[in-house]
Write a protein that holds these residues in place. Structure first.
Motif, PDB file in Angstrom:
ATOM      1  N   ILE A  26       0.779  -0.991  -0.070  1.00  0.00           N
ATOM      2  CA  ILE A  26      -0.155  -0.068  -0.159  1.00  0.00           C
ATOM      3  C   ILE A  26       1.092   1.310   0.024  1.00  0.00           C
ATOM      4  CG2 ILE A  26      -1.601   1.390   1.448  1.00  0.00           C
ATOM      5  CD1 ILE A  26      -2.935  -1.147   2.413  1.00  0.00           C
ATOM      6  N   CYS A  27       0.562   2.307  -0.916  1.00  0.00           N
ATOM      7  CA  CYS A  27       1.071   3.468  -0.843  1.00  0.00           C
ATOM      8  C   CYS A  27       0.090   4.705  -0.902  1.00  0.00           C
ATOM      9  CB  CYS A  27       1.961   3.645  -2.167  1.00  0.00           C
ATOM     10  SG  CYS A  27       2.662   5.021  -2.446  1.00  0.00           S
ATOM     11  N   ALA A  28       0.286   5.294   0.142  1.00  0.00           N
ATOM     12  CA  ALA A  28      -0.693   6.566   0.486  1.00  0.00           C
ATOM     13  C   ALA A  28      -0.042   7.761  -0.178  1.00  0.00           C
ATOM     14  CB  ALA A  28      -0.629   6.912   1.986  1.00  0.00           C
ATOM     15  N   GLU A  29      -0.818   8.244  -1.148  1.00  0.00           N
ATOM     16  CA  GLU A  29      -0.467   9.617  -1.715  1.00  0.00           C
ATOM     17  C   GLU A  29      -1.498  10.573  -1.368  1.00  0.00           C
ATOM     18  OE1 GLU A  29      -0.441   8.760  -6.130  1.00  0.00           O
ATOM     19  OE2 GLU A  29       1.496   7.609  -5.743  1.00  0.00           O
ATOM     20  N   GLY A  30      -1.618  11.704  -2.253  1.00  0.00           N
ATOM     21  CA  GLY A  30      -2.777  12.813  -1.808  1.00  0.00           C
ATOM     22  C   GLY A  30      -2.307  13.760  -0.807  1.00  0.00           C
ATOM     23  N   TYR A  31      -0.932  13.768  -0.901  1.00  0.00           N
ATOM     24  CA  TYR A  31      -0.535  15.103   0.130  1.00  0.00           C
ATOM     25  C   TYR A  31      -1.002  16.429  -0.426  1.00  0.00           C
ATOM     26  CZ  TYR A  31       2.218  11.391   1.947  1.00  0.00           C
ATOM     27  OH  TYR A  31       3.006  10.306   2.506  1.00  0.00           O
ATOM     28  N   LEU A  32      -1.108  16.741  -1.596  1.00  0.00           N
ATOM     29  CA  LEU A  32      -1.524  18.040  -2.067  1.00  0.00           C
ATOM     30  C   LEU A  32      -2.775  18.393  -1.675  1.00  0.00           C
ATOM     31  CD1 LEU A  32      -0.545  18.301  -5.793  1.00  0.00           C
ATOM     32  CD2 LEU A  32       0.445  19.726  -3.988  1.00  0.00           C
ATOM     33  N   PHE A  33      -3.881  17.599  -1.612  1.00  0.00           N
ATOM     34  CA  PHE A  33      -5.266  17.932  -1.432  1.00  0.00           C
ATOM     35  C   PHE A  33      -5.109  18.003   0.154  1.00  0.00           C
ATOM     36  CE2 PHE A  33      -8.570  17.284  -4.877  1.00  0.00           C
ATOM     37  CZ  PHE A  33      -7.683  17.757  -5.927  1.00  0.00           C
ATOM     38  N   GLU A  34      -4.710  16.983   0.907  1.00  0.00           N
ATOM     39  CA  GLU A  34      -4.792  16.989   2.303  1.00  0.00           C
ATOM     40  C   GLU A  34      -4.342  18.089   3.085  1.00  0.00           C
ATOM     41  OE1 GLU A  34      -6.194  15.293   5.700  1.00  0.00           O
ATOM     42  OE2 GLU A  34      -6.546  14.901   4.146  1.00  0.00           O
ATOM     43  N   CYS A  35      -2.983  18.682   2.546  1.00  0.00           N
ATOM     44  CA  CYS A  35      -2.387  19.815   3.233  1.00  0.00           C
ATOM     45  C   CYS A  35      -3.285  21.044   2.668  1.00  0.00           C
ATOM     46  CB  CYS A  35      -1.053  20.026   2.501  1.00  0.00           C
ATOM     47  SG  CYS A  35       0.263  18.693   3.332  1.00  0.00           S
ATOM     48  N   GLU A  36      -3.937  21.152   1.511  1.00  0.00           N
ATOM     49  CA  GLU A  36      -4.927  22.107   1.120  1.00  0.00           C
ATOM     50  C   GLU A  36      -6.134  22.195   2.178  1.00  0.00           C
ATOM     51  OE1 GLU A  36      -7.756  24.663  -0.505  1.00  0.00           O
ATOM     52  OE2 GLU A  36      -7.908  22.405  -0.185  1.00  0.00           O
ATOM     53  N   ARG A  37      -6.439  20.934   2.428  1.00  0.00           N
ATOM     54  CA  ARG A  37      -7.703  20.901   3.206  1.00  0.00           C
ATOM     55  C   ARG A  37      -7.366  21.503   4.712  1.00  0.00           C
ATOM     56  NH1 ARG A  37     -10.214  15.346   1.326  1.00  0.00           N
ATOM     57  NH2 ARG A  37      -8.418  14.480   2.396  1.00  0.00           N
ATOM     58  N   ARG A  38      -6.142  20.916   5.144  1.00  0.00           N
ATOM     59  CA  ARG A  38      -5.627  21.513   6.669  1.00  0.00           C
ATOM     60  C   ARG A  38      -5.192  22.910   6.401  1.00  0.00           C
ATOM     61  NH1 ARG A  38      -2.552  16.339   8.926  1.00  0.00           N
ATOM     62  NH2 ARG A  38      -4.082  14.623   8.420  1.00  0.00           N
ATOM     63  N   GLY A  39      -5.285  23.672   5.329  1.00  0.00           N
ATOM     64  CA  GLY A  39      -4.882  25.057   5.282  1.00  0.00           C
ATOM     65  C   GLY A  39      -3.462  25.425   5.353  1.00  0.00           C
ATOM     66  N   TYR A  40      -2.816  24.236   4.964  1.00  0.00           N
ATOM     67  CA  TYR A  40      -1.394  24.624   4.816  1.00  0.00           C
ATOM     68  C   TYR A  40      -0.748  24.686   3.181  1.00  0.00           C
ATOM     69  CZ  TYR A  40      -0.939  23.714   9.704  1.00  0.00           C
ATOM     70  OH  TYR A  40      -1.262  23.969  11.049  1.00  0.00           O
ATOM     71  N   LEU A  41      -1.486  24.808   2.163  1.00  0.00           N
ATOM     72  CA  LEU A  41      -1.254  24.614   1.007  1.00  0.00           C
ATOM     73  C   LEU A  41      -2.133  25.479  -0.039  1.00  0.00           C
ATOM     74  CD1 LEU A  41       0.482  21.830  -0.945  1.00  0.00           C
ATOM     75  CD2 LEU A  41      -1.482  22.913  -2.176  1.00  0.00           C
ATOM     76  N   GLN A  42      -1.856  26.169  -1.085  1.00  0.00           N
ATOM     77  CA  GLN A  42      -2.889  26.936  -1.784  1.00  0.00           C
ATOM     78  C   GLN A  42      -3.158  26.200  -2.855  1.00  0.00           C
ATOM     79  OE1 GLN A  42      -1.418  30.805  -3.693  1.00  0.00           O
ATOM     80  NE2 GLN A  42      -3.301  31.670  -2.738  1.00  0.00           N
ATOM     81  N   ALA A  43      -4.572  25.986  -3.083  1.00  0.00           N
ATOM     82  CA  ALA A  43      -5.145  25.536  -4.482  1.00  0.00           C
ATOM     83  C   ALA A  43      -4.924  26.310  -5.617  1.00  0.00           C
ATOM     84  CB  ALA A  43      -6.612  25.170  -4.324  1.00  0.00           C
ATOM     85  N   GLY A  44      -4.680  25.868  -6.576  1.00  0.00           N
ATOM     86  CA  GLY A  44      -4.394  26.753  -7.971  1.00  0.00           C
ATOM     87  C   GLY A  44      -3.049  26.159  -8.610  1.00  0.00           C
TER      88      GLY A  44
END
Length: 351
Positions: A26-44
């Motif tokens: 198993i490999c967990a990905e999805g860091y971009l969306f998760e960090c954006e949801r947590r308020g630490y990364l800008q969507a766009g």
């Protein structure tokens, strides 16, 4: 630019291919969306500046995914390439960002005994001309060089819409001597930008030396699963599948194509909440994909630790987070434990 490959250091831990021979990985990905949801990364632009600005957030997210069942810590260098940093006027952060991301991932991999993966991603500037290929190759080479220097166990090249860009990334990975995972992102058309169906793109990647080939991102479980059947028939190597956890359909097969009847604007990328899959849907996808012979499984953009845990448990694993898997028998109103108050259980029908 000069670039030298340092031979990978031998490891006493089972490598990726050995682990795949033993069973699902198993490999967990999805860091971009998760960090954006947590308020630490800008969507766009989706540039992972969080790696430098809030390393503790990335470190903890790695730990949460491992706790939930990920066998791999993937360095958060997705979209951490030269073109993305140029776009936001921060090219000077390119090397520090990559090195920091690799160092954070390595720390968590070493403390947890999981595999450490480097990462190359779609460049968004690839075109079929020599100048473009030269530019993109240079981007891949510098990122691969930093990954090798950090001592990664293998390199993931992912989310490619252009099959030839994926093959270019694969050439760079193969030059390092490390195992290569190559995954394609298949949009509404059902083919790569060159017109290759996914099974043909994966077949070409296998012939070019990829150790694991498959699909990631863009499609949810329901619309990725049918494509995996063709991929599995077309190749002999290990197959990967990492869908987005959204309820895509035949009419809306990608998370970019989803439409919310309650709102005029397109949900992608920040209004996808109404389409989120449950953990149980990811578990069912994992079982079905594994029955097809897909052994490298995970969740991409939008995935959370609860999805990863459910996927792991569906494949017969029991990660540390399984200690806290639901047990509704002791729920105050819905439980079945005989010690619960009878009037509470009677009230359940009114909930």
């Amino acid at each position: 630019m000069s670039w030298e490959v340092t031979a990978p250091r031998p490891s006493v831990r089972p490598g990726l291919l050995e682990r795949l021979r033993q069973g699902p990985v198993i490999c967990a990905e999805g860091y971009l969306f998760e960090c954006e949801r947590r308020g630490y990364l800008q969507a766009g632009a989706y540039v992972p500046e969080v790696v430098i600005e809030h390393p503790e957030v990335v470190r903890e997210l790695h730990r949460e995914f491992v706790h939930a069942g990920s066998d791999i810590v993937e360095a958060f260098t997705y979209y951490g390439h030269r073109e993305k940093l140029r776009l936001i006027g921060k090219s000077h952060l390119l090397e520090p960002l990559n090195q920091q991301a690799l160092a954070i991932a390595k720390e968590v991999a070493q403390e947890s005994g999981t595999l450490l993966a480097g990462n190359l991603s779609n460049s968004n500037v690839y075109e079929e001309d020599e100048a473009s290929r030269h530019t993109v190759r240079a981007m891949f080479e510098e990122q691969a060089g930093w990954a090798v220097a950090a001592g990664v166990d293998f390199i993931i090249a992912e989310t490619f819409q252009h099959a030839y860009e994926a093959l270019l990334a694969l050439e760079v990975v193969k030059a390092t001597g490390l195992p290569a995972v190559v995954t394609f992102a298949i949009h509404r058309s059902g083919v790569t930008r060159e017109g290759f169906p996914p099974e043909e793109a994966c077949r070409r990647a296998e012939q070019a030396g990829a150790d694991v080939v498959g699909l990631n991102c863009i499609r949810g479980p329901r619309t990725m699963l049918p494509l995996l059947e063709g991929v599995r028939r077309a190749v002999r190597c290990h197959v990967a599948a990492l869908p987005v956890p959204y309820r895509t359909s035949d009419e809306q097969p990608t998370f970019q194509s989803l439409r919310d009847p309650e709102r005029e604007e397109a949900p992608f990328p920040t209004g996808l909440d109404p389409f989120m899959c449950t953990r149980y849907e990811l578990a069912e996808f994992g079982r079905q994909a594994n029955d097809l012979g897909v052994g490298y499984l995970g969740v991409c953009c939008g995935g959370g630790p609860h999805h990863v845990r459910s996927l792991a448990e569906a494949l017969g694993k029991r990660p540390p987070a399984s200690r806290y898997s639901p047990d509704m028998s002791k729920h105050a109103f819905l439980g079945t434990d005989p010690s619960l108050r009878a009037d509470n259980r009677d009230f359940a029908s009114e909930l």
